[in-house]
Design a protein around this motif. Sequence first.
Motif, PDB file in Angstrom:
ATOM      1  N   CYS A 247      43.461  16.742  46.702  1.00 15.89           N
ATOM      2  CA  CYS A 247      42.727  15.477  46.627  1.00 15.89           C
ATOM      3  C   CYS A 247      41.654  15.476  45.548  1.00 15.89           C
ATOM      4  N   ASP A 248      41.289  16.675  45.031  1.00 15.93           N
ATOM      5  CA  ASP A 248      40.286  16.719  43.966  1.00 15.93           C
ATOM      6  C   ASP A 248      40.897  17.100  42.625  1.00 15.93           C
ATOM      7  N   SER A 249      42.219  17.019  42.507  1.00 18.77           N
ATOM      8  CA  SER A 249      42.866  17.353  41.239  1.00 18.77           C
ATOM      9  C   SER A 249      42.523  16.297  40.193  1.00 18.77           C
TER      10      SER A 249
ATOM     11  N   ALA B 227      35.967   8.649  52.406  1.00 21.65           N
ATOM     12  CA  ALA B 227      35.750   9.103  51.043  1.00 21.65           C
ATOM     13  C   ALA B 227      36.075   7.998  50.036  1.00 21.65           C
ATOM     14  N   VAL B 228      37.202   7.326  50.238  1.00 23.13           N
ATOM     15  CA  VAL B 228      37.598   6.252  49.322  1.00 23.13           C
ATOM     16  C   VAL B 228      36.611   5.092  49.385  1.00 23.13           C
ATOM     17  N   ALA B 229      36.143   4.787  50.595  1.00 22.77           N
ATOM     18  CA  ALA B 229      35.147   3.719  50.737  1.00 22.77           C
ATOM     19  C   ALA B 229      33.884   4.040  49.949  1.00 22.77           C
ATOM     20  N   GLY B 230      33.483   5.294  49.962  1.00 21.32           N
ATOM     21  CA  GLY B 230      32.303   5.694  49.192  1.00 21.32           C
ATOM     22  C   GLY B 230      32.490   5.428  47.711  1.00 21.32           C
ATOM     23  N   ILE B 231      33.679   5.699  47.216  1.00 17.62           N
ATOM     24  CA  ILE B 231      33.966   5.506  45.788  1.00 17.62           C
ATOM     25  C   ILE B 231      34.047   4.024  45.431  1.00 17.62           C
ATOM     26  N   LEU B 232      34.759   3.263  46.240  1.00 14.57           N
ATOM     27  CA  LEU B 232      35.037   1.869  45.883  1.00 14.57           C
ATOM     28  C   LEU B 232      33.934   0.894  46.254  1.00 14.57           C
ATOM     29  N   THR B 233      33.245   1.151  47.345  1.00 10.36           N
ATOM     30  CA  THR B 233      32.244   0.176  47.806  1.00 10.36           C
ATOM     31  C   THR B 233      30.805   0.637  47.626  1.00 10.36           C
ATOM     32  N   GLN B 234      30.617   1.942  47.386  1.00  7.17           N
ATOM     33  CA  GLN B 234      29.254   2.448  47.203  1.00  7.17           C
ATOM     34  C   GLN B 234      29.057   3.120  45.853  1.00  7.17           C
ATOM     35  N   LYS B 235      30.085   3.062  45.005  1.00  9.45           N
ATOM     36  CA  LYS B 235      30.034   3.604  43.643  1.00  9.45           C
ATOM     37  C   LYS B 235      29.731   5.094  43.600  1.00  9.45           C
TER      38      LYS B 235
ATOM     39  N   THR C 185      33.043  13.295  45.249  1.00  6.17           N
ATOM     40  CA  THR C 185      33.503  12.831  46.557  1.00  6.17           C
ATOM     41  C   THR C 185      34.806  13.514  46.961  1.00  6.17           C
ATOM     42  N   MET C 186      35.702  13.657  46.019  1.00  7.82           N
ATOM     43  CA  MET C 186      36.974  14.309  46.327  1.00  7.82           C
ATOM     44  C   MET C 186      36.818  15.802  46.566  1.00  7.82           C
ATOM     45  N   LYS C 187      35.890  16.434  45.890  1.00  7.45           N
ATOM     46  CA  LYS C 187      35.615  17.847  46.173  1.00  7.45           C
ATOM     47  C   LYS C 187      35.069  17.998  47.592  1.00  7.45           C
ATOM     48  N   SER C 188      34.223  17.072  47.988  1.00  8.32           N
ATOM     49  CA  SER C 188      33.682  17.094  49.352  1.00  8.32           C
ATOM     50  C   SER C 188      34.789  16.845  50.375  1.00  8.32           C
ATOM     51  N   LEU C 189      35.687  15.916  50.051  1.00  9.51           N
ATOM     52  CA  LEU C 189      36.807  15.647  50.956  1.00  9.51           C
ATOM     53  C   LEU C 189      37.683  16.879  51.095  1.00  9.51           C
ATOM     54  N   ARG C 190      37.932  17.560  49.988  1.00  6.67           N
ATOM     55  CA  ARG C 190      38.740  18.779  50.064  1.00  6.67           C
ATOM     56  C   ARG C 190      38.081  19.803  50.980  1.00  6.67           C
ATOM     57  N   SER C 191      36.780  19.951  50.853  1.00  5.33           N
ATOM     58  CA  SER C 191      36.060  20.886  51.722  1.00  5.33           C
ATOM     59  C   SER C 191      36.200  20.489  53.184  1.00  5.33           C
ATOM     60  N   THR C 192      36.126  19.176  53.447  1.00  3.62           N
ATOM     61  CA  THR C 192      36.271  18.689  54.819  1.00  3.62           C
ATOM     62  C   THR C 192      37.667  18.983  55.360  1.00  3.62           C
ATOM     63  N   LEU C 193      38.685  18.726  54.554  1.00  2.00           N
ATOM     64  CA  LEU C 193      40.056  18.976  54.994  1.00  2.00           C
ATOM     65  C   LEU C 193      40.300  20.472  55.202  1.00  2.00           C
ATOM     66  N   GLU C 194      39.722  21.290  54.336  1.00  2.00           N
ATOM     67  CA  GLU C 194      39.848  22.729  54.522  1.00  2.00           C
ATOM     68  C   GLU C 194      39.156  23.173  55.806  1.00  2.00           C
TER      69      GLU C 194
END
Length: 460
Positions: free
Chosen positions: A256-258, A425-433, A439-448
Amino acid sequence: MLHDVSSAAISRRSLLGLAGLGAGAALLSACSGPSTTSAAGSASAGATGGPSFDGVTPAKTISFWSNHPGSSQAITQSIIKKFKAQSGITVNLVTAGSTYEDVAQKFQSAQAGGQLPDLVVLSDVWWFRYYMQDSIIPLGNVIKAAGLELSDYRDGLVADYQYKGEQWAVPWARSTPLFYYNKNHFKAAGLPDRSPTSWEEFATWAPKLMAVKATTKAKYAYEIPALAGYAGWTLQNTLWGYGGGWSKRNSFDITCDSPATVKALNYFADAVNTSKWAGVASTAAIDDLAAGACSATIESTGSLVGVQKSIGSRFQVGVGFLPGGPVSTKPVCPTGGAGVGIPKGIDKANQLAAAKFIAFLTNPENTVDFSSATGYMPVRKSADTSSLLEKNALIGTAIKQLDVTRAQDWARVFMPGADQEIAKAVAGILTQKADTTATMKSLRSTLEGIYTSQVKPHLN
């Protein structure tokens, strides 16, 4: 039918079988894990396991729990009425919630005590956890007793519910996303009457649509479907087109952070926050399309008939294949939808009656009627779709797109709670800039973290 879906489904579910987990675990990590080997049987071979039904007489009354996908309550009731006339068996259709998740929660609660259904709708991302929990039966013997022939189902769809040579559900309300557009808006903008071949092409169309919004009254050229719950599903298309994904294809490596995934997400981040030709739906984007508030969106094929009825004669709606990207133009369309399965903790007479209803519910005639009423795909090979296509030509596009579908990313389908984390994570990118890479690095950490705490301990 589904070019590479069957093999992907086989390998991913073979991998899942190593876990022995209870609630919806998926074997995903950022590093290597156990190897995958095929454990599923072929769709044509059928399945022979499960309890024996020799000498069993089907019950006269059964219950069916559903969320009525695609506003299907009326057509399902019609099929139930015909089944009663033919078999003498009464099927009580129970509204078990408004979403697949609602049904899943109700069904799981019933395992701890309460009245179980005799038949239950199982979405493509929920059935395997019921297998893990030993709460549904393998259907081999019961469908044989009911006279149901698996080989007549579309191979990719029926194989979605196979594991260890057994059939655990039967496809019913199956779908893919479609590209929907307002033909009147496209004509006003001087655009071709088709879906774009790529997202890059649509980026050149969007300014033209925005230039005529004073005439069309549309706020956006494109509206991104509501993020809560399904961002992980609909956005796979764009990620795949750019060569990315939530996880590596047919693998348990999280990506997700590629750079490719980040680039794909930045396409929409720029469209929403910089170019401003795209918006984010708060509820259902398809409703905004029907209201004329946007010129295009992506939504399930199961919404096709409903949106046509909603629009009426106000304008013409068009549909097309999902756009590709700079890396891949196909297959970039994920499958989705639901099947039906039979609970374990009920009387055999009820199980046999449920199997007989499954055979009737999904027979060639009824799968066409169901598709005509909802927009979901006919699940039988022998189904005569000529009358369906004559009545609604747009469904033909949805059926053709089945040939260019792809198995969903494991990070979306099998990680418990991953859909919600992806949506946030996507909401943060699209609605909160929020910054996409961070954000994707953080999501990867969460999924891990989910993998480490909920999956890895059970691998052995």
